[in-house]
Design a protein around this motif. Structure first.
Motif, mmCIF file in Angstrom:
data_model
loop_
_atom_site.group_PDB
_atom_site.id
_atom_site.type_symbol
_atom_site.label_atom_id
_atom_site.label_comp_id
_atom_site.label_asym_id
_atom_site.label_seq_id
_atom_site.Cartn_x
_atom_site.Cartn_y
_atom_site.Cartn_z
ATOM 1 N N GLU A 14 40.228 -13.252 65.723
ATOM 2 C CA GLU A 14 38.903 -12.386 65.647
ATOM 3 C C GLU A 14 38.180 -12.800 66.514
ATOM 4 O O GLU A 14 38.058 -14.207 67.216
ATOM 5 N N TYR A 21 30.484 -10.857 60.923
ATOM 6 C CA TYR A 21 31.949 -11.161 60.550
ATOM 7 C C TYR A 21 32.543 -12.322 60.899
ATOM 8 O O TYR A 21 33.041 -13.325 60.221
ATOM 9 N N THR A 22 31.905 -12.892 62.128
ATOM 10 C CA THR A 22 32.473 -14.298 62.606
ATOM 11 C C THR A 22 31.305 -15.081 63.630
ATOM 12 O O THR A 22 31.179 -14.991 64.638
ATOM 13 N N LEU A 33 31.784 -12.908 57.005
ATOM 14 C CA LEU A 33 32.432 -11.912 56.471
ATOM 15 C C LEU A 33 33.802 -11.672 56.520
ATOM 16 O O LEU A 33 34.559 -11.180 55.752
ATOM 17 N N SER A 34 34.367 -11.729 57.691
ATOM 18 C CA SER A 34 35.767 -11.562 57.874
ATOM 19 C C SER A 34 36.642 -12.515 57.371
ATOM 20 O O SER A 34 37.752 -12.063 56.606
ATOM 21 N N THR A 72 41.427 -9.449 61.949
ATOM 22 C CA THR A 72 40.719 -9.278 60.548
ATOM 23 C C THR A 72 40.144 -8.053 60.373
ATOM 24 O O THR A 72 40.350 -7.419 59.153
ATOM 25 N N VAL A 73 39.334 -7.818 61.483
ATOM 26 C CA VAL A 73 38.446 -6.527 61.260
ATOM 27 C C VAL A 73 38.389 -5.825 62.619
ATOM 28 O O VAL A 73 37.855 -6.671 63.679
ATOM 29 N N THR A 171 26.165 -5.826 63.011
ATOM 30 C CA THR A 171 25.880 -6.996 64.203
ATOM 31 C C THR A 171 24.709 -7.257 64.666
ATOM 32 O O THR A 171 23.987 -8.295 64.783
#
Length: 234
Positions: A14, A21-22, A33-34, A72-73, A171
């Motif tokens: 990722e 997310y990361t 979140l990921s 992941t996303v 983001t």
């Protein structure tokens, strides 16, 4: 991994430093979140997950080569469909927006991509901004300034090195909560697109056989509200 389509751990890649997310800058993801989504989904298949954080372009190269099992996303694009196989959406509530300096004399609004001509546009190398935008870059010879990480667009905008940049709203909101950027950067009202994120497996990974089972978990978690509950935490 174990033999003959049996797995104990799914190895993900990722993008690093891509909150929410990361949020971690490198290495193996420890939060975000990921990671939480992957742990929640794959635990129901009795599988462990490991998420390595790398720059976007390297992440995509991992997928082309099959170095890792999955991302992941990620969003869909025609080019990515050549080497990725996607699950059902896990997030379908995000938007792409155009960001600019809040102290601009006139609020920045746009109707067509042609309106972006003459502006220096920040974008992260390897990010998918949609087929229509990619076509507009070629058709209208848009002035693109590519960077390696999302945060660089925020800093370049403050420094006057770009005029606008594109980002996912979720983001951007993470960065705009920082006092360095809060109140200094805002977005145009019109979105560039609606964004759906998926898990995507490398076509070279044996783990792609798990996609039907992963989809089953996604559908179950969507129905019982647990998937959205994780997203809403961020």
């Amino acid at each position: 991994m174990l033999a003959e389509d049996k797995f104990d751990t799914i190895y993900f890649a990722e993008e690093a430093n891509w909150p929410p997310y990361t949020p971690n800058a490198y290495g193996i993801a420890e939060e975000g979140l990921s990671l939480e989504l992957m742990e929640a989904i794959f635990s129901q298949l009795n599988l462990e997950v490991e998420v390595e954080l790398v720059p976007q372009r390297r992440m995509l190269q991992y997928m082309r080569l099959g170095t890792k099992d999955a991302v992941t996303v990620i969003t869909k694009s025609p080019e990515r469909l050549r080497y990725l196989e996607y699950t059902d959406p896990i997030i379908s509530t995000d938007r792409g927006l155009i960001y600019y300096l809040s102290d601009r004399k006139e609020p920045f609004e746009w109707r067509r991509y042609r309106d972006l001509q003459g502006l220096r546009i920040g974008a992260v190398s390897g990010h998918n901004y949609g087929v229509e935008f990619n076509q507009a870059v070629e058709e209208f010879d848009l002035d693109m300034v590519e960077v390696g990480r999302v945060v660089q667009n925020f800093d370049m905008l403050l420094a006057g090195r770009i005029d606008i940049f594109l980002a996912a709203e979720s983001t951007a909101n993470e960065f705009l909560s920082n006092t360095k950027y809060n109140g200094k950067i805002t977005s145009a009202k019109k979105p560039t697109r609606e964004i759906s994120f998926h898990i995507a497996f490398s076509k070279k990974s044996r783990a792609k056989v798990l996609i039907p089972r992963v989809n089953g978990v996604i559908q179950k978690m969507r129905a019982d509200g647990s998937l959205q509950a994780i997203v809403d935490k961020y």
